[in-house]
Write a protein that holds these residues in place. Structure first.
Motif, PDB file in Angstrom:
ATOM      1  N   GLY A  71       0.793  -1.224   0.000  1.00 40.19           N
ATOM      2  CA  GLY A  71       0.000   0.000   0.000  1.00 40.19           C
ATOM      3  C   GLY A  71       0.822   1.269   0.000  1.00 40.19           C
ATOM      4  N   GLY A  72       2.100   1.148  -0.328  1.00 42.54           N
ATOM      5  CA  GLY A  72       2.971   2.312  -0.325  1.00 42.54           C
ATOM      6  C   GLY A  72       2.774   3.200  -1.543  1.00 42.54           C
ATOM      7  N   ASN A  73       3.469   4.318  -1.549  1.00 44.17           N
ATOM      8  CA  ASN A  73       3.406   5.253  -2.667  1.00 44.17           C
ATOM      9  C   ASN A  73       4.826   5.571  -3.136  1.00 44.17           C
ATOM     10  OD1 ASN A  73       4.364   7.034  -0.706  1.00 44.17           O
ATOM     11  ND2 ASN A  73       2.426   8.099  -0.470  1.00 44.17           N
ATOM     12  N   GLY A  74       4.957   6.548  -3.998  1.00 45.45           N
ATOM     13  CA  GLY A  74       6.256   6.879  -4.577  1.00 45.45           C
ATOM     14  C   GLY A  74       7.289   7.369  -3.580  1.00 45.45           C
ATOM     15  N   THR A  75       6.879   7.813  -2.393  1.00 42.12           N
ATOM     16  CA  THR A  75       7.855   8.289  -1.406  1.00 42.12           C
ATOM     17  C   THR A  75       8.795   7.175  -0.955  1.00 42.12           C
ATOM     18  OG1 THR A  75       6.345   7.949   0.452  1.00 42.12           O
ATOM     19  CG2 THR A  75       6.362  10.149  -0.564  1.00 42.12           C
ATOM     20  N   ARG A  76       8.398   5.921  -1.142  1.00 37.39           N
ATOM     21  CA  ARG A  76       9.270   4.808  -0.732  1.00 37.39           C
ATOM     22  C   ARG A  76      10.520   4.742  -1.601  1.00 37.39           C
ATOM     23  NH1 ARG A  76       5.647  -0.298  -2.776  1.00 37.39           N
ATOM     24  NH2 ARG A  76       5.956   0.077  -4.990  1.00 37.39           N
ATOM     25  N   HIS A  77      10.556   5.475  -2.701  1.00 39.59           N
ATOM     26  CA  HIS A  77      11.706   5.447  -3.599  1.00 39.59           C
ATOM     27  C   HIS A  77      12.674   6.607  -3.380  1.00 39.59           C
ATOM     28  CE1 HIS A  77      10.152   1.986  -5.640  1.00 39.59           C
ATOM     29  NE2 HIS A  77       9.005   2.604  -5.818  1.00 39.59           N
ATOM     30  N   PHE A  78      12.503   7.356  -2.293  1.00 40.26           N
ATOM     31  CA  PHE A  78      13.509   8.367  -1.956  1.00 40.26           C
ATOM     32  C   PHE A  78      14.720   7.600  -1.448  1.00 40.26           C
ATOM     33  CE2 PHE A  78      11.402  12.688  -1.408  1.00 40.26           C
ATOM     34  CZ  PHE A  78      10.315  12.378  -2.199  1.00 40.26           C
ATOM     35  N   GLY A 111      14.273  17.752 -12.103  1.00 40.24           N
ATOM     36  CA  GLY A 111      15.196  16.738 -12.592  1.00 40.24           C
ATOM     37  C   GLY A 111      16.133  16.186 -11.540  1.00 40.24           C
ATOM     38  N   GLU A 112      16.328  16.904 -10.412  1.00 42.72           N
ATOM     39  CA  GLU A 112      17.210  16.410  -9.354  1.00 42.72           C
ATOM     40  C   GLU A 112      16.592  15.199  -8.673  1.00 42.72           C
ATOM     41  OE1 GLU A 112      19.274  18.861  -6.353  1.00 42.72           O
ATOM     42  OE2 GLU A 112      18.384  20.573  -7.413  1.00 42.72           O
ATOM     43  N   GLU A 113      17.466  14.234  -8.297  1.00 40.91           N
ATOM     44  CA  GLU A 113      16.983  13.117  -7.499  1.00 40.91           C
ATOM     45  C   GLU A 113      16.750  13.599  -6.065  1.00 40.91           C
ATOM     46  OE1 GLU A 113      17.628   8.408  -6.476  1.00 40.91           O
ATOM     47  OE2 GLU A 113      19.139   9.404  -7.722  1.00 40.91           O
ATOM     48  N   LEU A 114      15.720  13.053  -5.437  1.00 40.40           N
ATOM     49  CA  LEU A 114      15.332  13.433  -4.081  1.00 40.40           C
ATOM     50  C   LEU A 114      15.877  12.403  -3.096  1.00 40.40           C
ATOM     51  CD1 LEU A 114      11.660  14.377  -4.957  1.00 40.40           C
ATOM     52  CD2 LEU A 114      13.661  15.896  -4.806  1.00 40.40           C
ATOM     53  N   PHE A 115      16.541  12.899  -2.049  1.00 45.45           N
ATOM     54  CA  PHE A 115      17.196  12.034  -1.069  1.00 45.45           C
ATOM     55  C   PHE A 115      16.805  12.417   0.347  1.00 45.45           C
ATOM     56  CE2 PHE A 115      20.248  12.183  -4.635  1.00 45.45           C
ATOM     57  CZ  PHE A 115      20.444  10.833  -4.862  1.00 45.45           C
ATOM     58  N   ILE A 116      16.773  11.407   1.217  1.00 43.72           N
ATOM     59  CA  ILE A 116      16.685  11.624   2.660  1.00 43.72           C
ATOM     60  C   ILE A 116      17.850  10.877   3.294  1.00 43.72           C
ATOM     61  CG2 ILE A 116      14.180  11.991   2.743  1.00 43.72           C
ATOM     62  CD1 ILE A 116      13.827   9.105   3.626  1.00 43.72           C
ATOM     63  N   ASP A 117      18.195  11.231   4.519  1.00 41.42           N
ATOM     64  CA  ASP A 117      19.222  10.509   5.271  1.00 41.42           C
ATOM     65  C   ASP A 117      18.498   9.435   6.068  1.00 41.42           C
ATOM     66  OD1 ASP A 117      21.140   9.549   7.047  1.00 41.42           O
ATOM     67  OD2 ASP A 117      21.983  11.538   7.447  1.00 41.42           O
ATOM     68  N   TYR A 118      18.717   8.170   5.744  1.00 42.87           N
ATOM     69  CA  TYR A 118      18.011   7.086   6.423  1.00 42.87           C
ATOM     70  C   TYR A 118      18.357   7.014   7.908  1.00 42.87           C
ATOM     71  CZ  TYR A 118      16.662   5.037   1.880  1.00 42.87           C
ATOM     72  OH  TYR A 118      16.137   4.795   0.637  1.00 42.87           O
ATOM     73  N   SER A 119      19.587   7.336   8.286  1.00 45.32           N
ATOM     74  CA  SER A 119      20.011   7.280   9.687  1.00 45.32           C
ATOM     75  C   SER A 119      19.485   6.018  10.373  1.00 45.32           C
ATOM     76  CB  SER A 119      19.559   8.533  10.445  1.00 45.32           C
ATOM     77  OG  SER A 119      20.270   9.654  10.017  1.00 45.32           O
TER      78      SER A 119
END
Length: 156
Positions: A71-78, A111-119
């Motif tokens: 049931g996830g969405n596109g945010t799981r691909h950050f 166009g930039e890839e979106l990143f988070i710090d998983y920590s």
């Protein structure tokens, strides 16, 4: 916000598998979406059989977890970066349910890839087992949380 309204698209990433990429310029502080998926309670998590395969889990402060595989969405691909351009943080919805919101930490160009710090909280495991491939100039080499900073001691 559903995936059709999201200001990003999912496509191949040079960092890892699929990534999320801005479809337009984004403002600092702009919300990019809520992390979606199946909810696992703290008790259910204790009974899970972890296989260390690709996961889309996001832990919450109440001990529960959101599993973006179901049931996830596109945010799981950050993807992870040691120098992220986005941040993930907890918010409560109007019912008091904890959510994970993702927002831009700075202005981001289309166009930039979106990143988070998983920590990642890895307990006693070896940080080297969670190799980072972000390529940031100050890459930690691991997706594990950075070690706590030592406080400076005053002299005198």
């Amino acid at each position: 916000m559903n995936d059709a309204d999201a200001p990003f698209e999912v496509r191949d990433s040079h960092v890892h598998g699929l990534g999320a990429f801005a479809t337009r310029d984004l403002r600092r502080g702009e919300r990019l979406g809520l992390y979606a998926g199946r909810r696992w309670s703290a008790a259910e998590i204790e009974r899970l059989d972890w296989d260390n395969a690709l996961t889309y889990f996001f832990g919450l402060s109440d001990g529960s977890m959101i599993d973006g595989r179901e049931g996830g969405n596109g945010t799981r691909h950050f993807n992870h970066s040691c120098a992220p351009n986005c941040a993930a943080y907890e918010v409560e919805d109007e019912d008091g349910t904890l959510q994970i919101a993702i927002e831009a930490r700075r202005a981001i160009r289309a166009g930039e890839e979106l990143f988070i710090d998983y920590s990642l909280d890895i307990g006693d495991e070896d940080p080297a087992d969670f190799e980072c491939c972000c390529g940031a100039p100050r890459c930690r080499g691991t997706m594990a949380a950075p070690p706590p900073r030592k406080k400076a001691r005053r002299r005198g």
